[in-house]
Design a protein around this motif. Sequence first.
Motif, PDB file in Angstrom:
ATOM      1  N   MET A  77      -6.915  -0.941 -13.575  1.00 48.56           N
ATOM      2  CA  MET A  77      -7.954  -1.665 -12.849  1.00 48.56           C
ATOM      3  C   MET A  77      -8.600  -2.734 -13.730  1.00 48.56           C
ATOM      4  O   MET A  77      -8.953  -3.803 -13.240  1.00 48.56           O
ATOM      5  CB  MET A  77      -9.012  -0.691 -12.314  1.00 48.56           C
ATOM      6  CG  MET A  77      -8.479   0.279 -11.262  1.00 48.56           C
ATOM      7  SD  MET A  77      -7.808  -0.511  -9.778  1.00 48.56           S
ATOM      8  CE  MET A  77      -9.285  -1.248  -9.109  1.00 48.56           C
ATOM      9  N   THR A 111       0.846  -1.189   0.000  1.00 50.04           N
ATOM     10  CA  THR A 111       0.000   0.000   0.000  1.00 50.04           C
ATOM     11  C   THR A 111       0.882   1.241   0.000  1.00 50.04           C
ATOM     12  O   THR A 111       1.874   1.305   0.722  1.00 50.04           O
ATOM     13  CB  THR A 111      -0.924   0.011   1.238  1.00 50.04           C
ATOM     14  OG1 THR A 111      -1.640  -1.224   1.287  1.00 50.04           O
ATOM     15  CG2 THR A 111      -1.905   1.163   1.185  1.00 50.04           C
ATOM     16  N   GLU A 170      -2.833   3.731  -3.515  1.00 50.64           N
ATOM     17  CA  GLU A 170      -2.489   2.592  -4.366  1.00 50.64           C
ATOM     18  C   GLU A 170      -2.411   1.341  -3.499  1.00 50.64           C
ATOM     19  O   GLU A 170      -1.692   1.323  -2.507  1.00 50.64           O
ATOM     20  CB  GLU A 170      -1.119   2.799  -5.018  1.00 50.64           C
ATOM     21  CG  GLU A 170      -1.004   4.072  -5.831  1.00 50.64           C
ATOM     22  CD  GLU A 170       0.392   4.233  -6.414  1.00 50.64           C
ATOM     23  OE1 GLU A 170       1.014   3.237  -6.827  1.00 50.64           O
ATOM     24  OE2 GLU A 170       0.861   5.383  -6.440  1.00 50.64           O
ATOM     25  N   TYR A 192      -6.987   4.878  -6.229  1.00 49.27           N
ATOM     26  CA  TYR A 192      -8.053   5.827  -5.930  1.00 49.27           C
ATOM     27  C   TYR A 192      -7.449   7.217  -5.816  1.00 49.27           C
ATOM     28  O   TYR A 192      -6.742   7.527  -4.854  1.00 49.27           O
ATOM     29  CB  TYR A 192      -8.767   5.419  -4.637  1.00 49.27           C
ATOM     30  CG  TYR A 192     -10.083   6.122  -4.455  1.00 49.27           C
ATOM     31  CD1 TYR A 192     -11.226   5.666  -5.113  1.00 49.27           C
ATOM     32  CD2 TYR A 192     -10.192   7.251  -3.656  1.00 49.27           C
ATOM     33  CE1 TYR A 192     -12.445   6.312  -4.956  1.00 49.27           C
ATOM     34  CE2 TYR A 192     -11.398   7.899  -3.495  1.00 49.27           C
ATOM     35  CZ  TYR A 192     -12.518   7.435  -4.153  1.00 49.27           C
ATOM     36  OH  TYR A 192     -13.721   8.080  -4.008  1.00 49.27           O
ATOM     37  N   SER A 231      -6.432  -1.303  -5.968  1.00 51.64           N
ATOM     38  CA  SER A 231      -7.026   0.028  -5.902  1.00 51.64           C
ATOM     39  C   SER A 231      -6.040   1.066  -6.404  1.00 51.64           C
ATOM     40  O   SER A 231      -4.853   1.021  -6.074  1.00 51.64           O
ATOM     41  CB  SER A 231      -7.417   0.372  -4.461  1.00 51.64           C
ATOM     42  OG  SER A 231      -7.914   1.699  -4.389  1.00 51.64           O
ATOM     43  N   LYS A 291     -11.587  -4.956   2.746  1.00 50.43           N
ATOM     44  CA  LYS A 291     -11.781  -4.660   1.324  1.00 50.43           C
ATOM     45  C   LYS A 291     -12.498  -3.326   1.165  1.00 50.43           C
ATOM     46  O   LYS A 291     -13.366  -2.972   1.969  1.00 50.43           O
ATOM     47  CB  LYS A 291     -12.606  -5.758   0.644  1.00 50.43           C
ATOM     48  CG  LYS A 291     -11.974  -7.125   0.746  1.00 50.43           C
ATOM     49  CD  LYS A 291     -10.681  -7.169  -0.019  1.00 50.43           C
ATOM     50  CE  LYS A 291     -10.064  -8.552   0.094  1.00 50.43           C
ATOM     51  NZ  LYS A 291      -8.661  -8.576  -0.091  1.00 50.43           N
ATOM     52  N   ILE A 292     -12.181  -2.608   0.110  1.00 46.74           N
ATOM     53  CA  ILE A 292     -12.892  -1.388  -0.225  1.00 46.74           C
ATOM     54  C   ILE A 292     -14.166  -1.803  -0.958  1.00 46.74           C
ATOM     55  O   ILE A 292     -14.106  -2.566  -1.901  1.00 46.74           O
ATOM     56  CB  ILE A 292     -12.015  -0.475  -1.096  1.00 46.74           C
ATOM     57  CG1 ILE A 292     -10.776  -0.049  -0.310  1.00 46.74           C
ATOM     58  CG2 ILE A 292     -12.794   0.729  -1.584  1.00 46.74           C
ATOM     59  CD1 ILE A 292      -9.752   0.706  -1.125  1.00 46.74           C
TER      60      ILE A 292
END
Length: 122
Positions: free
Chosen positions: A51, A24, A76, A61, A59, A120-121
């Motif tokens: 993606m 991350t 990320e 975002y 991710s 999880k998102i």
Amino acid sequence: MIIGTLIGMAACSFSVGAEEAQMTRLSKITVSAEHLPAYRDALAEEVRASMDLEPGVLSLYAVFDKEDPTRLTILEIYASRQAYEQHVKSPHFLRYKNGTLHMVTSLELVDVDPLLPALKIK
């Protein structure tokens, strides 16, 4: 003493497993104002391709600062360090990176540890 050692070993195992399982990062970017629309378009294209085409990209975002839209941060999340390494070699990332170098006035990459790595998102 033994309990402390076991707790320490469990924490080390968890940390190593978390690192292997996920990477991350926060990318903090400043873009010159005159290039902002073109940069946003290039970034949107790169994020969509990553993606859609890369299962190891969990991710990307991007958020723009409301007070200063030339400043943005990208959250990320990659399935692993290997997924990240593959991502930065992908044709769509290289097209984005090389096409926007002249637009970016600053870039700071900050590796971070998530509070709950398995979360999880939605």
